[in-house]
Design a protein around this motif. Sequence first.
Motif, PDB file in Angstrom:
ATOM      1  N   ILE A  14       0.838  -1.198   0.000  1.00  0.00           N
ATOM      2  CA  ILE A  14       0.000   0.000   0.000  1.00  0.00           C
ATOM      3  C   ILE A  14       0.876   1.251   0.000  1.00  0.00           C
ATOM      4  CG2 ILE A  14      -1.596   1.354   1.432  1.00  0.00           C
ATOM      5  CD1 ILE A  14      -3.019  -1.330   2.075  1.00  0.00           C
ATOM      6  N   GLU A  15       1.942   1.238   0.761  1.00  0.00           N
ATOM      7  CA  GLU A  15       2.848   2.391   0.790  1.00  0.00           C
ATOM      8  C   GLU A  15       3.537   2.570  -0.567  1.00  0.00           C
ATOM      9  OE1 GLU A  15       2.675   4.476   3.420  1.00  0.00           O
ATOM     10  OE2 GLU A  15       1.253   3.015   4.188  1.00  0.00           O
ATOM     11  N   ARG A  16       3.958   1.455  -1.194  1.00  0.00           N
ATOM     12  CA  ARG A  16       4.551   1.552  -2.537  1.00  0.00           C
ATOM     13  C   ARG A  16       3.531   2.123  -3.520  1.00  0.00           C
ATOM     14  NH1 ARG A  16       7.057  -3.271  -0.847  1.00  0.00           N
ATOM     15  NH2 ARG A  16       5.425  -4.562  -1.757  1.00  0.00           N
ATOM     16  N   ASN A  17       2.287   1.674  -3.397  1.00  0.00           N
ATOM     17  CA  ASN A  17       1.224   2.205  -4.247  1.00  0.00           C
ATOM     18  C   ASN A  17       1.042   3.696  -4.000  1.00  0.00           C
ATOM     19  OD1 ASN A  17       0.874  -0.424  -5.093  1.00  0.00           O
ATOM     20  ND2 ASN A  17      -1.121  -0.692  -4.136  1.00  0.00           N
ATOM     21  N   GLY A  18       1.165   4.119  -2.756  1.00  0.00           N
ATOM     22  CA  GLY A  18       1.052   5.538  -2.425  1.00  0.00           C
ATOM     23  C   GLY A  18       2.144   6.353  -3.089  1.00  0.00           C
ATOM     24  N   VAL A  19       3.360   5.811  -3.124  1.00  0.00           N
ATOM     25  CA  VAL A  19       4.467   6.501  -3.793  1.00  0.00           C
ATOM     26  C   VAL A  19       4.123   6.689  -5.273  1.00  0.00           C
ATOM     27  CG1 VAL A  19       6.885   6.309  -4.537  1.00  0.00           C
ATOM     28  CG2 VAL A  19       6.242   5.689  -2.198  1.00  0.00           C
ATOM     29  N   ILE A  20       3.675   5.628  -5.910  1.00  0.00           N
ATOM     30  CA  ILE A  20       3.323   5.698  -7.332  1.00  0.00           C
ATOM     31  C   ILE A  20       2.176   6.695  -7.540  1.00  0.00           C
ATOM     32  CG2 ILE A  20       2.318   4.406  -9.261  1.00  0.00           C
ATOM     33  CD1 ILE A  20       3.807   1.899  -8.041  1.00  0.00           C
ATOM     34  N   PHE A  21       1.148   6.585  -6.704  1.00  0.00           N
ATOM     35  CA  PHE A  21      -0.037   7.430  -6.829  1.00  0.00           C
ATOM     36  C   PHE A  21       0.307   8.907  -6.694  1.00  0.00           C
ATOM     37  CE2 PHE A  21      -3.755   9.581  -5.071  1.00  0.00           C
ATOM     38  CZ  PHE A  21      -4.750   9.184  -5.953  1.00  0.00           C
ATOM     39  N   TYR A  22       1.032   9.253  -5.629  1.00  0.00           N
ATOM     40  CA  TYR A  22       1.372  10.654  -5.402  1.00  0.00           C
ATOM     41  C   TYR A  22       2.361  11.183  -6.446  1.00  0.00           C
ATOM     42  CZ  TYR A  22      -1.118  10.667  -0.932  1.00  0.00           C
ATOM     43  OH  TYR A  22      -2.080  10.608   0.039  1.00  0.00           O
ATOM     44  N   ASN A  85      -4.225  -3.065  -4.164  1.00  0.00           N
ATOM     45  CA  ASN A  85      -3.986  -2.397  -5.438  1.00  0.00           C
ATOM     46  C   ASN A  85      -5.211  -1.691  -6.006  1.00  0.00           C
ATOM     47  OD1 ASN A  85      -1.297  -3.115  -5.482  1.00  0.00           O
ATOM     48  ND2 ASN A  85      -1.670  -4.990  -6.619  1.00  0.00           N
ATOM     49  N   SER A  86      -6.366  -1.905  -5.394  1.00  0.00           N
ATOM     50  CA  SER A  86      -7.559  -1.290  -5.975  1.00  0.00           C
ATOM     51  C   SER A  86      -8.387  -0.468  -5.000  1.00  0.00           C
ATOM     52  CB  SER A  86      -8.446  -2.376  -6.596  1.00  0.00           C
ATOM     53  OG  SER A  86      -8.917  -3.262  -5.604  1.00  0.00           O
ATOM     54  N   LYS A  87      -8.141  -0.565  -3.720  1.00  0.00           N
ATOM     55  CA  LYS A  87      -9.021   0.107  -2.766  1.00  0.00           C
ATOM     56  C   LYS A  87      -8.395   1.322  -2.091  1.00  0.00           C
ATOM     57  CE  LYS A  87     -12.356  -2.656  -3.499  1.00  0.00           C
ATOM     58  NZ  LYS A  87     -13.324  -2.235  -4.465  1.00  0.00           N
ATOM     59  N   VAL A  88      -7.238   1.199  -1.519  1.00  0.00           N
ATOM     60  CA  VAL A  88      -6.672   2.321  -0.777  1.00  0.00           C
ATOM     61  C   VAL A  88      -6.076   3.334  -1.754  1.00  0.00           C
ATOM     62  CG1 VAL A  88      -5.061   3.047   1.007  1.00  0.00           C
ATOM     63  CG2 VAL A  88      -6.287   0.880   1.250  1.00  0.00           C
ATOM     64  N   PHE A  89      -5.056   2.938  -2.496  1.00  0.00           N
ATOM     65  CA  PHE A  89      -4.498   3.764  -3.563  1.00  0.00           C
ATOM     66  C   PHE A  89      -4.814   3.035  -4.861  1.00  0.00           C
ATOM     67  CE2 PHE A  89      -1.679   5.213  -0.116  1.00  0.00           C
ATOM     68  CZ  PHE A  89      -1.822   6.583  -0.279  1.00  0.00           C
ATOM     69  N   ASP A  90      -5.828   3.496  -5.552  1.00  0.00           N
ATOM     70  CA  ASP A  90      -6.276   2.857  -6.781  1.00  0.00           C
ATOM     71  C   ASP A  90      -5.303   3.183  -7.901  1.00  0.00           C
ATOM     72  OD1 ASP A  90      -7.557   1.888  -8.990  1.00  0.00           O
ATOM     73  OD2 ASP A  90      -9.412   3.005  -8.693  1.00  0.00           O
ATOM     74  N   LEU A  91      -4.474   2.202  -8.264  1.00  0.00           N
ATOM     75  CA  LEU A  91      -3.463   2.420  -9.298  1.00  0.00           C
ATOM     76  C   LEU A  91      -4.026   2.247 -10.706  1.00  0.00           C
ATOM     77  CD1 LEU A  91      -0.335   0.685  -7.742  1.00  0.00           C
ATOM     78  CD2 LEU A  91      -0.963   3.097  -7.721  1.00  0.00           C
ATOM     79  N   ILE A  92      -5.235   1.734 -10.783  1.00  0.00           N
ATOM     80  CA  ILE A  92      -5.858   1.533 -12.087  1.00  0.00           C
ATOM     81  C   ILE A  92      -6.412   2.858 -12.610  1.00  0.00           C
ATOM     82  CG2 ILE A  92      -7.715   0.336 -13.310  1.00  0.00           C
ATOM     83  CD1 ILE A  92      -7.296  -1.927 -11.134  1.00  0.00           C
ATOM     84  N   SER A  93      -7.018   3.618 -11.722  1.00  0.00           N
ATOM     85  CA  SER A  93      -7.612   4.899 -12.115  1.00  0.00           C
ATOM     86  C   SER A  93      -6.546   5.980 -12.248  1.00  0.00           C
ATOM     87  CB  SER A  93      -8.623   5.353 -11.060  1.00  0.00           C
ATOM     88  OG  SER A  93      -9.648   4.417 -10.940  1.00  0.00           O
ATOM     89  N   ASP A  94      -6.873   6.975 -13.015  1.00  0.00           N
ATOM     90  CA  ASP A  94      -5.996   8.131 -13.180  1.00  0.00           C
ATOM     91  C   ASP A  94      -6.096   8.988 -11.922  1.00  0.00           C
ATOM     92  OD1 ASP A  94      -4.712  10.479 -13.916  1.00  0.00           O
ATOM     93  OD2 ASP A  94      -5.649  10.559 -15.885  1.00  0.00           O
ATOM     94  N   PRO A  95      -4.959   9.329 -11.290  1.00  0.00           N
ATOM     95  CA  PRO A  95      -5.022  10.150 -10.075  1.00  0.00           C
ATOM     96  C   PRO A  95      -5.695  11.501 -10.311  1.00  0.00           C
ATOM     97  CG  PRO A  95      -2.735   9.637 -10.637  1.00  0.00           C
ATOM     98  CD  PRO A  95      -3.597   8.981 -11.651  1.00  0.00           C
TER      99      PRO A  95
END
Length: 160
Positions: A14-22, A85-95
Amino acid sequence: MFNIDEIFEIAEQIERNGVIFYTRAAEKFSEYTKKSVFLNLADMERKHEKRFHEMRLELAGKEREISQFLDPQGEAIQYLRSIANSKVFDLISDPETKFKNVQSISDLLRVAIDIEKDSIIFYLGIKEAVNEKLGKEKIDLIVKEEMQHVATLTDLLESL
């Protein structure tokens, strides 16, 4: 049934996803102040990932062994990964979708606080699916870290 090792692995994800998302969100803004807030949020997520990794190494050894016996195919962790990968930081959707109404740094921080609160809700919910013998009480450590993240963002918001 999940164990604390799996939960810490997902916390790291989730933290890695947050890095990508932000980081992706920062790319959407040309204004330096907004871009820098997102890049700082990404850096905070990197630090959180490292902290969760350290906690995982310290706490999860015994529970990992038990879990490998109970779930040798690792289906539980695959399920948790899909949620992460889909609920907290949704990497599929465009930020940009999440930040489309952001007009100010304050708006941006409010959205980030909401995302962090979602992660707390995720961990509190998943806690019910962890057996006491598999480290259930240790999820509180993750929640505490996430609450500190919310507090940091709230302090930032209040300082504006």
